[in-house]
Design a protein around this motif. Structure first.
Motif, short mmCIF file in Angstrom:
data_model
loop_
_atom_site.label_atom_id
_atom_site.label_comp_id
_atom_site.label_asym_id
_atom_site.label_seq_id
_atom_site.Cartn_x
_atom_site.Cartn_y
_atom_site.Cartn_z
N GLU A 166 -32.85 128.32 9.79
CA GLU A 166 -31.80 129.00 9.03
C GLU A 166 -30.50 128.20 9.00
O GLU A 166 -29.56 128.58 8.32
N THR A 167 -30.45 127.09 9.73
CA THR A 167 -29.23 126.28 9.78
C THR A 167 -29.20 125.33 8.59
O THR A 167 -30.15 124.56 8.38
N THR A 168 -28.13 125.36 7.82
CA THR A 168 -28.02 124.51 6.64
C THR A 168 -27.41 123.15 6.99
O THR A 168 -26.80 122.97 8.04
N ILE A 169 -27.59 122.21 6.08
CA ILE A 169 -26.95 120.92 6.20
C ILE A 169 -25.43 121.09 6.30
O ILE A 169 -24.76 120.43 7.10
N GLU A 170 -24.91 121.98 5.52
CA GLU A 170 -23.47 122.27 5.53
C GLU A 170 -23.01 122.69 6.93
O GLU A 170 -21.96 122.25 7.41
N GLU A 171 -23.81 123.51 7.60
CA GLU A 171 -23.47 123.95 8.95
C GLU A 171 -23.65 122.84 9.97
O GLU A 171 -22.87 122.70 10.91
N MET A 172 -24.70 122.02 9.80
CA MET A 172 -24.91 120.87 10.69
C MET A 172 -23.70 119.94 10.64
O MET A 172 -23.27 119.42 11.68
N ALA A 173 -23.15 119.75 9.45
CA ALA A 173 -22.03 118.82 9.27
C ALA A 173 -20.78 119.28 10.02
O ALA A 173 -19.91 118.45 10.32
N LYS A 174 -20.69 120.55 10.34
CA LYS A 174 -19.55 121.05 11.12
C LYS A 174 -19.63 120.58 12.57
O LYS A 174 -18.62 120.62 13.29
N HIS A 175 -20.82 120.15 13.00
CA HIS A 175 -21.02 119.77 14.40
C HIS A 175 -21.15 118.25 14.59
O HIS A 175 -21.30 117.80 15.72
N GLY A 176 -21.14 117.50 13.50
CA GLY A 176 -21.24 116.06 13.66
C GLY A 176 -21.39 115.33 12.35
O GLY A 176 -21.70 115.92 11.31
N ASP A 177 -21.18 114.01 12.40
CA ASP A 177 -21.26 113.17 11.21
C ASP A 177 -22.39 112.14 11.30
O ASP A 177 -22.50 111.25 10.45
N PHE A 178 -23.24 112.28 12.32
CA PHE A 178 -24.28 111.27 12.60
C PHE A 178 -25.48 111.98 13.20
O PHE A 178 -25.32 112.83 14.09
N GLY A 179 -26.68 111.65 12.74
CA GLY A 179 -27.85 112.27 13.36
C GLY A 179 -29.09 112.17 12.50
O GLY A 179 -29.17 111.39 11.55
N LEU A 180 -30.07 113.01 12.85
CA LEU A 180 -31.34 112.99 12.15
C LEU A 180 -32.05 114.33 12.30
O LEU A 180 -31.59 115.23 12.99
N GLY A 181 -33.20 114.46 11.62
CA GLY A 181 -33.98 115.69 11.69
C GLY A 181 -34.95 115.74 10.53
O GLY A 181 -35.39 114.71 10.01
N THR A 182 -35.27 116.97 10.14
CA THR A 182 -36.15 117.18 8.99
C THR A 182 -35.69 118.43 8.25
O THR A 182 -34.71 119.07 8.63
N PHE A 183 -36.39 118.76 7.17
CA PHE A 183 -36.03 119.90 6.32
C PHE A 183 -37.13 120.95 6.38
O PHE A 183 -38.25 120.68 6.79
N ASN A 184 -36.79 122.16 5.96
CA ASN A 184 -37.77 123.25 6.00
C ASN A 184 -39.07 122.85 5.30
O ASN A 184 -39.05 122.23 4.23
N GLY A 185 -40.17 123.22 5.96
CA GLY A 185 -41.47 122.85 5.43
C GLY A 185 -41.78 121.38 5.58
O GLY A 185 -42.71 120.86 4.94
N LEU A 186 -41.00 120.67 6.41
CA LEU A 186 -41.13 119.21 6.59
C LEU A 186 -40.93 118.47 5.27
O LEU A 186 -41.59 117.45 4.99
N ASP A 187 -40.00 118.96 4.47
CA ASP A 187 -39.75 118.39 3.15
C ASP A 187 -38.82 117.19 3.23
O ASP A 187 -37.70 117.20 2.70
N GLY A 188 -39.27 116.15 3.94
CA GLY A 188 -38.50 114.93 4.02
C GLY A 188 -37.84 114.72 5.37
O GLY A 188 -37.72 115.63 6.18
N GLU A 189 -37.42 113.46 5.59
CA GLU A 189 -36.71 113.08 6.82
C GLU A 189 -35.21 113.13 6.56
O GLU A 189 -34.74 112.78 5.48
N LEU A 190 -34.47 113.55 7.57
CA LEU A 190 -33.02 113.66 7.49
C LEU A 190 -32.37 112.53 8.27
O LEU A 190 -32.77 112.23 9.40
N ILE A 191 -31.37 111.89 7.67
CA ILE A 191 -30.54 110.93 8.39
C ILE A 191 -29.10 111.14 7.95
O ILE A 191 -28.83 111.29 6.75
N ALA A 192 -28.20 111.19 8.92
CA ALA A 192 -26.77 111.39 8.63
C ALA A 192 -26.00 110.19 9.15
O ALA A 192 -26.12 109.81 10.31
N ILE A 193 -25.18 109.61 8.26
CA ILE A 193 -24.36 108.45 8.59
C ILE A 193 -22.98 108.66 8.01
O ILE A 193 -22.83 108.92 6.81
N ARG A 194 -21.97 108.56 8.87
CA ARG A 194 -20.57 108.68 8.44
C ARG A 194 -20.34 109.94 7.61
O ARG A 194 -19.61 109.91 6.61
N GLY A 195 -20.97 111.02 8.00
CA GLY A 195 -20.77 112.30 7.34
C GLY A 195 -21.57 112.50 6.07
O GLY A 195 -21.50 113.57 5.45
#
Length: 240
Positions: A28-57
């Protein structure tokens, strides 16, 4: 104390790796909410719909065909981790470095393997092997079954970056012990979950993270899942 300010010394993680192994792929956590906690990281999307990478926000979605796009801020994350990246260690790399070499270098540059670290490498890669998986439909299969159909990609002679985390061995199951890295090309048009790499030259940046916060799923599937036991072999099988 490594940091007096938790804002720049905390991993914020959504769910745990053992839940992913059990097929809990909706969050239930959105990308928008993740961005409130950091500008760098990784993960995946609901249903494994792709890989997530965050760089410089900037949050990117690497799709099943290996291409990447900026992620929709409203997209949801079933598993991921971010931090506010403020590296404490910078090291220039002029010789070839692979995954095993990176671990040896980490041992020399960092004070302990019992801490969490954010890891960033930017440079020229002779080769990067990545993977993505196809978006899943319910009823979800366990992650060990999903990765049997994963798609692998070879990026050769590419400028790009690796971003992710090093986690201590005792954290296996909560997260992925050792390195968990995602790759993004310099053009920001391709990448994936890193299986192997060979860097010819670049810059390594490391940040120690003494604070670790986990947001557990508030859903029936998680509450009823069998998350106990040592699932190390399953994690190794799924994460490469």
């Amino acid at each position: 104390m490594l940091y007096n300010n938790k804002e720049v010394g905390t991993i914020f993680q959504v769910s745990i790796m053992n839940a992913m192994l059990e097929g809990i792929y909706d969050g239930e956590t959105t990308i928008e909410e993740m961005a409130k906690h950091g500008d760098f990281g990784l993960g995946t999307f609901n249903g494994l719909d792709g890989e997530l990478i965050a760089i410089r926000g900037q949050f990117y979605q690497i799709r099943n065909d290996g291409t990447s796009v900026l992620a929709d801020p409203k997209s949801k994350v079933p598993f991921g981790a971010v931090t506010t990246f403020r590296p404490q260690i910078t090291h220039e790399i002029n010789n070839h470095l692979d995954r095993a070499g990176l671990e040896e270098l980490m041992q020399k540059l960092t004070p302990s393997h019992n801490l969490f670290y954010a890891v960033y490498i930017e440079g020229h890669f002779d080769k990067v092997k990545t993977r993505t998986v196809a978006k899943q439909e319910k009823p979800y299969l366990p992650f060990t079954e999903v990765v049997k159909e994963q798609t692998e990609f070879d990026f050769n002679n590419e400028n790009g970056l690796l971003a992710g985390f090093f986690s201590p061995s005792y954290a296996q199951g909560m997260t992925i012990a050792g390195f968990h890295l995602h790759f993004l090309t310099h053009s920001r048009q391709g990448g994936g979950h890193v299986l192997d790499f060979n860097l010819s030259r670049g810059i390594l940046k490391i940040q120690a993270l003494p604070y670790y916060t986990v947001l557990l799923p508030e859903q029936k599937d998680f509450e009823e899942a069998d998350l106990a036991g040592d699932k190390s072999q399953a994690i190794i099988a799924t994460e490469g």
